[in-house]
Design an enzyme around this catalytic site. Structure first.
Site, PDB file in Angstrom:
ATOM      1  N   LYS A 168     -11.886  -0.755   2.019  1.00 36.29           N
ATOM      2  CA  LYS A 168     -11.299  -0.163   0.808  1.00 36.29           C
ATOM      3  C   LYS A 168     -12.327  -0.290  -0.330  1.00 36.29           C
ATOM      4  O   LYS A 168     -13.302   0.445  -0.320  1.00 36.29           O
ATOM      5  CB  LYS A 168      -9.947  -0.811   0.549  1.00 36.29           C
ATOM      6  CG  LYS A 168      -9.117  -0.734   1.861  1.00 36.29           C
ATOM      7  CD  LYS A 168      -7.684  -0.897   1.758  1.00 36.29           C
ATOM      8  CE  LYS A 168      -7.024  -1.092   3.121  1.00 36.29           C
ATOM      9  NZ  LYS A 168      -7.141   0.004   4.074  1.00 36.29           N
TER      10      LYS A 168
ATOM     11  N   SER B  19       0.799  -1.229   0.000  1.00 38.14           N
ATOM     12  CA  SER B  19       0.000   0.000   0.000  1.00 38.14           C
ATOM     13  C   SER B  19       0.826   1.271   0.000  1.00 38.14           C
ATOM     14  O   SER B  19       0.320   2.334  -0.337  1.00 38.14           O
ATOM     15  CB  SER B  19      -0.941   0.003   1.195  1.00 38.14           C
ATOM     16  OG  SER B  19      -0.204   0.044   2.388  1.00 38.14           O
TER      17      SER B  19
ATOM     18  N   HIS C 298      -5.640  -4.186  -0.841  1.00 36.50           N
ATOM     19  CA  HIS C 298      -5.641  -3.093  -1.819  1.00 36.50           C
ATOM     20  C   HIS C 298      -5.899  -3.560  -3.250  1.00 36.50           C
ATOM     21  O   HIS C 298      -5.776  -2.778  -4.179  1.00 36.50           O
ATOM     22  CB  HIS C 298      -4.328  -2.322  -1.731  1.00 36.50           C
ATOM     23  CG  HIS C 298      -4.192  -1.597  -0.435  1.00 36.50           C
ATOM     24  ND1 HIS C 298      -4.700  -0.335  -0.233  1.00 36.50           N
ATOM     25  CD2 HIS C 298      -3.664  -1.991   0.750  1.00 36.50           C
ATOM     26  CE1 HIS C 298      -4.462   0.036   1.013  1.00 36.50           C
ATOM     27  NE2 HIS C 298      -3.835  -0.954   1.637  1.00 36.50           N
TER      28      HIS C 298
HETATM   29  C1  PLP Z   1      -2.401  -4.471   3.641  1.00 35.99           C
HETATM   30  C2  PLP Z   1      -3.417  -4.119   4.675  1.00 35.99           C
HETATM   31  N1  PLP Z   1      -3.943  -5.087   5.438  1.00 35.99           N
HETATM   32  C3  PLP Z   1      -4.862  -4.824   6.371  1.00 35.99           C
HETATM   33  C4  PLP Z   1      -5.308  -3.543   6.605  1.00 35.99           C
HETATM   34  C5  PLP Z   1      -6.311  -3.285   7.690  1.00 35.99           C
HETATM   35  O1  PLP Z   1      -7.560  -3.040   7.193  1.00 35.99           O
HETATM   36  P1  PLP Z   1      -8.720  -2.382   8.076  1.00 35.99           P
HETATM   37  O2  PLP Z   1      -8.763  -0.942   7.729  1.00 35.99           O
HETATM   38  O3  PLP Z   1      -9.959  -3.099   7.689  1.00 35.99           O
HETATM   39  O4  PLP Z   1      -8.367  -2.610   9.501  1.00 35.99           O
HETATM   40  C6  PLP Z   1      -4.815  -2.510   5.830  1.00 35.99           C
HETATM   41  C7  PLP Z   1      -5.307  -1.140   6.060  1.00 35.99           C
HETATM   42  O5  PLP Z   1      -4.750  -0.152   5.755  1.00 35.99           O
HETATM   43  C8  PLP Z   1      -3.838  -2.794   4.834  1.00 35.99           C
HETATM   44  O6  PLP Z   1      -3.299  -1.825   4.111  1.00 35.99           O
END
Ligand code: PLP
Length: 408
Positions: free
Chosen positions: A254, A195, A223
């Protein structure tokens, strides 16, 4: 007679954060607006909000498919709120499983064409829970060094040995795997899209190597879900290895446009995780309105081919346009909906962020420790609802701000 208490001077447990407090104060003393304290006063659409009284184009949300204002998504949430109330007040394993929790899990099984789906309150908790429950004492987790914080926290919560390897380096992964003792449990943890830089993992090679070395594979597609792959199932689908991945982690925060996290899998023993996974058991289930909105969104994303094509178009145009203007980007080619613009340092990054905001553009300012190699980034995340005209407007804003700050 009452005893008087003479309190000892406590060690201030917050003093370890003094360097962060100082950096922030220095930044704000230079007169820059706080980039981590922006308020959206009104949200007008998936791509526009009022910030500081100004109509602002949003280029720093994770609303990749623009589902937050989809009329069906909103209607489903409203109806569930009317029928089931505002919240669940309980864990999924006690009183917190409502009709819509089951329904969203069915939607996920259909979306991925997989046997099992388990919904968590956030994607963070999905990683925390699944990773810590799968890999315990005596097991090994082999992960990309640039993994998301929730993956690292999942590792810390379980007690497995953690073996990081160089970002997206297939050979490094293989070397690490070969050094692990024979017979040990192994979980390779990868992400589809990283990300911070918006780059994609070489999953085809990595999954093959993991399997050849007797490891199970978990891929976080936070993502990429909804956008990448023919059916929007993510990078594993795009690279033809979805059937070889044991666990896919994802989030609703997302492309789905709501909140929540999940894991899908074809593993025949998957359902036992509902009983042993602490971040699933020991927390309240999401409100039914959120579940109903999420289910409606996931079902629509199954037929999002046109939106996906438009989002790719946006990504290509913005990437090319920023390159042509002379900005340094995180990837040579557009690989996802995230385009990272590399800033020379935090101060210039914050100034550029503020100049863009004054132009009427919101992007994410990202800095260490969230970013790799100590970089300061302006992260642009595109939405399928950005029009071609908006992308051109955005490029004009970057040009003016970049020249004013002296970055281009
Ligand atoms: C790669 C990745 N995994 C997990 C998450 C966590 O997601 P959530 O916002 O649902 O807690 C994110 C959030 O930014 C992320 O970028």
């Amino acid at each position: 007679m009452t005893d008087t208490i003479a309190p000892a001077q406590p060690v201030d447990l917050l003093s370890k954060f003094d360097p962060i407090i100082q950096t922030r104060e220095q930044l704000l003393a230079a007169g820059v607006e706080d980039p981590f304290n922006l308020v959206m006063e009104q949200v007008l659409s998936p791509t526009r909000a009022v910030c500081n009284g100004r109509d602002t184009i949003l280029l720093g949300t994770y609303n990749y498919m623009g589902m937050t204002f989809d009329p069906d998504v909103i209607a489903a949430g409203k109806a569930a709120m009317e029928d089931f109330g505002a919240g669940t007040t309980g864990s999924r394993v006690l009183n917190g499983t409502f009709r819509d929790h089951r329904d969203v899990e069915a939607a996920l099984r259909d979306f991925y064409d997989m046997d099992h789906a388990m919904v968590f309150s956030t994607g963070y908790q999905a990683n925390l829970g699944i990773i810590s429950t799968l890999a315990g004492k005596g097991d090994y987790i082999i992960l990309d060094i640039d993994s998301h914080a929730s993956i690292y926290d999942g590792c810390a919560m379980g007690k497995a040995e953690v073996v990081p390897f160089k970002h997206n380096d297939v050979e490094a992964l293989e070397k690490r795997l070969k050094r692990i003792p024979e017979g040990a449990g192994k979980l390779v943890v990868l992400e589809g899209v990283y990300s911070m830089m918006g780059d994609v993992a070489p999953l085809r090679e990595m999954v093959r190597i993991a399997k050849e070395n007797g490891a199970m594979v978990l891929v976080d597609e936070a993502h990429s879900m909804g956008f990448i792959g023919e059916h929007g199932r993510g990078v594993a689908e795009e690279q033809g290895v979805l059937d070889d991945v044991d666990f896919i982690i994802g989030t609703f925060s997302k492309s789905v446009g709501t909140v929540g996290g999940f894991c899908v899998s074809n593993h025949p023993k998957f359902e036992v995780l509902r009983l042993v996974c602490r971040p699933y058991v020991f927390t309240a289930a999401l409100p039914p309105s959120v579940m109903a909105s999420s289910a409606a969104s996931i079902r629509k994303l199954m037929h999002g081919g046109n939106k996906r094509a438009h989002l790719w178009e946006n990504s290509r145009t913005l990437h090319q346009g920023l390159r042509d203007l002379g900005f340094k980007l995180g990837t040579e080619t557009p690989q996802s909906a995230i385009i990272a613009v590399i800033m020379p340092d935090l101060e210039k990054g914050a100034m550029m962020w503020e100049a863009l905001l004054k132009e009427g553009l919101y992007v994410n300012l990202a800095r260490p420790p969230a970013t790799p190699a100590g970089m300061t980034l302006l992260r642009c995340s595109l939405c399928a609802e950005h029009s071609a005209e908006q992308v051109q407007t955005i490029l004009g804003m970057f040009e003016r701000a970049g020249k004013a700050i002296g970055i281009i």
